[in-house]
Design a protein around this motif. Structure first.
Motif, short mmCIF file in Angstrom:
data_model
loop_
_atom_site.label_atom_id
_atom_site.label_comp_id
_atom_site.label_asym_id
_atom_site.label_seq_id
_atom_site.Cartn_x
_atom_site.Cartn_y
_atom_site.Cartn_z
N VAL A 45 -10.91 67.49 29.17
CA VAL A 45 -10.68 66.39 28.24
C VAL A 45 -9.28 66.48 27.63
O VAL A 45 -8.54 65.48 27.57
CB VAL A 45 -11.76 66.37 27.15
N ASP A 68 -10.41 55.21 29.26
CA ASP A 68 -11.37 56.05 28.56
C ASP A 68 -11.45 57.39 29.25
O ASP A 68 -11.46 57.47 30.48
CB ASP A 68 -12.75 55.36 28.57
N VAL A 69 -11.49 58.45 28.46
CA VAL A 69 -11.81 59.80 28.93
C VAL A 69 -13.13 60.16 28.28
O VAL A 69 -13.25 60.13 27.06
CB VAL A 69 -10.73 60.82 28.54
N ARG A 70 -14.14 60.49 29.08
CA ARG A 70 -15.46 60.71 28.50
C ARG A 70 -16.24 61.74 29.31
O ARG A 70 -15.88 62.09 30.44
CB ARG A 70 -16.24 59.40 28.44
N VAL A 81 -12.62 59.73 33.95
CA VAL A 81 -11.66 58.79 33.38
C VAL A 81 -11.95 57.42 33.98
O VAL A 81 -12.16 57.29 35.19
CB VAL A 81 -10.18 59.20 33.65
N VAL A 126 -17.00 65.24 33.43
CA VAL A 126 -16.00 64.45 32.72
C VAL A 126 -15.44 63.39 33.67
O VAL A 126 -15.34 63.61 34.88
CB VAL A 126 -14.87 65.36 32.19
N ILE A 183 -5.38 54.74 31.78
CA ILE A 183 -6.61 55.50 31.53
C ILE A 183 -7.26 54.89 30.30
O ILE A 183 -6.85 55.15 29.16
CB ILE A 183 -6.32 57.00 31.33
N LEU A 238 -6.59 65.67 30.39
CA LEU A 238 -6.62 64.26 30.82
C LEU A 238 -6.12 63.34 29.72
O LEU A 238 -5.37 62.38 29.99
CB LEU A 238 -8.03 63.89 31.24
N GLN A 239 -6.48 63.61 28.48
CA GLN A 239 -5.97 62.80 27.37
C GLN A 239 -4.47 62.96 27.22
O GLN A 239 -3.77 62.00 26.85
CB GLN A 239 -6.69 63.18 26.08
#
Length: 441
Positions: A352, A365-367, A375, A373, A363, A355-356
């Motif tokens: 997370v 959303d990263v979730r 994107v 996980v 991108i 990627l953020q």
């Protein structure tokens, strides 16, 4: 063939991908295997372990897929290899319904102990996640004497006729394969990225309103849901959504079924995804990561529900095969002794944060949670799905020797499911490669 030597935990490309031996094998595959059986990458595996897959040309690839969340403890995990080898020498099959054996019972006892809730439980073993989902529905229908089943937008539950009906996405799972099983209804999911900030309890009220108006609680046997959706896009419902559904099911005599086929066995940073909010399902379905690569699935649940079907009503020739049971017991031991729940949380934090930090406005959303996980990729400055970018990034990663999977109803989600046995340096290298791909895309 493997000689038992540990596999070096490094990415290594000695040919372009695919290499010549993989190209030849793909030619043979196309001549011998039904064309409906696709592959994500045109490379053929020869060995695998830790966080890498080695192909027939000697290329070593970083594995961010785990065989779709199956090899969570790693390919050829030592305890699994030893346990299965010993069982092979003893016997490979007798059919539990003919002459039962201890391994099946031990797996059932372990699942009864480990799955959420302290109530009395029973377990039945099957071969695949789809088969287990079907049996959960059978159990719920017998126990409630009702027929209706509610599933959710973006759901994936399998490829059999009933589970295709329960699955939302048309291509490639449903197109042309109908008619499908009846008495399956769909409700709206909590999807925070596309919900406009709808709280979990509000999203649950919306779903319950649809269920009550379109199905009616008196007609409903079960609500079946993935606590975190898999193929649908790694959608994590807003906090409060699942507990509200559980309470409604309890109040209305509806069986709450958690499909933890992809989320189970330490994948999400809890032993089961339901544990995150203390959700206790009536029935829980497990598969994939349960047996380290051998085919095994289970339905575990409240004793009074599991015991509702008549004797002989549950089962299957291979369900709870002794080799798979031996592997499952070794997987559970590996998770517990090697603290893989904690390891999943560490991997998730790394994923997370990195990627953020890409800082790419495509991108959206990263979730996810733990080592599950994703994107969601969109066109810059919008929420419009961008499946073309998703395919391009995945293809570029594959060319660099990084196994990445896609998913999502819109085909715009990159999902990351690294083995929990993956060393930190490999994960870091894979993320650096991905960051570079995004900068160049």
């Amino acid at each position: 063939m493997s000689d038992g030597t540990p596999i070096a935990q490094q990415r290594r490309l000695v040919t372009q991908l695919p290499g010549p031996r993989s190209i030849e094998l793909m030619r043979r595959k196309n001549s011998a295997v039904a064309s409906g059986v696709g592959t994500t990458m045109p490379v053929f595996a020869e060995r695998a372990g830790g966080g890498v897959v080695v192909d027939v040309d000697g290329n070593s690839l970083i594995d961010l897929g785990s065989g779709i969340a199956v090899t969570s403890v790693g390919n050829s995990a030592p305890r699994v290899v030893d346990a299965v080898s010993a069982q092979v020498r003893a016997f490979t099959h007798t059919c539990f319904m003919v002459t039962p054996y201890d391994g099946y019972v031990r797996v059932a006892e372990a699942l009864n102990r480990l799955t959420p809730g302290s109530h009395e439980k029973r377990t039945a073993l099957f071969n695949s996640g789809a088969e287990a989902v079907e049996n959960a529905v059978k159990i719920a229908r017998v126990a409630t004497k009702r027929q209706g089943v509610v599933v959710f937008d973006h759901a994936y539950h399998g490829r059999t006729n009933l589970t295709m009906a329960m699955t939302a996405k048309n291509m490639p799972y449903k197109h042309g394969f109908g008619p499908f099983a009846a008495e399956v209804y769909r409700a709206p999911l909590s999807y925070p990225f596309r919900d406009g900030g709808l709280a979990g309890e509000e999203a649950a009220a919306r779903a319950i309103d649809v269920i009550e108006k379109q199905v009616g609680a008196a007609n409903l046997a079960a609500v079946v849901i993935e606590p975190i959706q898999g193929e649908g896009g790694f959608i994590v419902p807003a906090d409060g959504f699942l507990p509200a559904l559980v309470q409604w099911c309890k109040d209305n005599g509806v069986v709450f079924v958690a499909d933890e086929v992809q989320t189970g066995f330490a994948r999400t940073g809890d032993l089961f995804a339901c544990d995150h909010e203390g959700v206790v399902p009536d029935l829980i379905v497990t598969a994939k990561g349960i047996a380290g690569g051998l085919p095994l699935a289970a339905v575990t649940g409240r004793a009074e529900l599991m015991d509702a079907p008549h004797v002989g009503g549950l089962g299957g020739t291979y369900g709870g095969n002794p080799l798979a049971c031996a592997a499952a017991l070794a997987v559970i031991e590996t998770i517990e002794t090697e603290h893989l729940v904690d390891r999943a949380r560490h991997i998730g934090k790394t994923l997370v944060e990195r990627l953020q930090a890409f800082g790419d406005d495509r991108i959206g959303d990263v979730r996810g949670r733990g080592a599950m996980v994703a994107v969601e990729l969109v066109k810059a400055g919008t929420t419009e799905p961008d499946p073309d970018l998703t395919k391009a990034v995945a293809s570029a990663a594959h060319a660099e020797g990084v196994v990445v999977l896609t998913c999502g109803t819109y085909g715009n989600v990159l999902r990351f499911l690294p083995p929990l046995a993956m060393p930190d340096h490999l994960l870091a290298e894979a993320l650096t490669i991905l960051e570079d791909i995004f900068r160049k895309s």
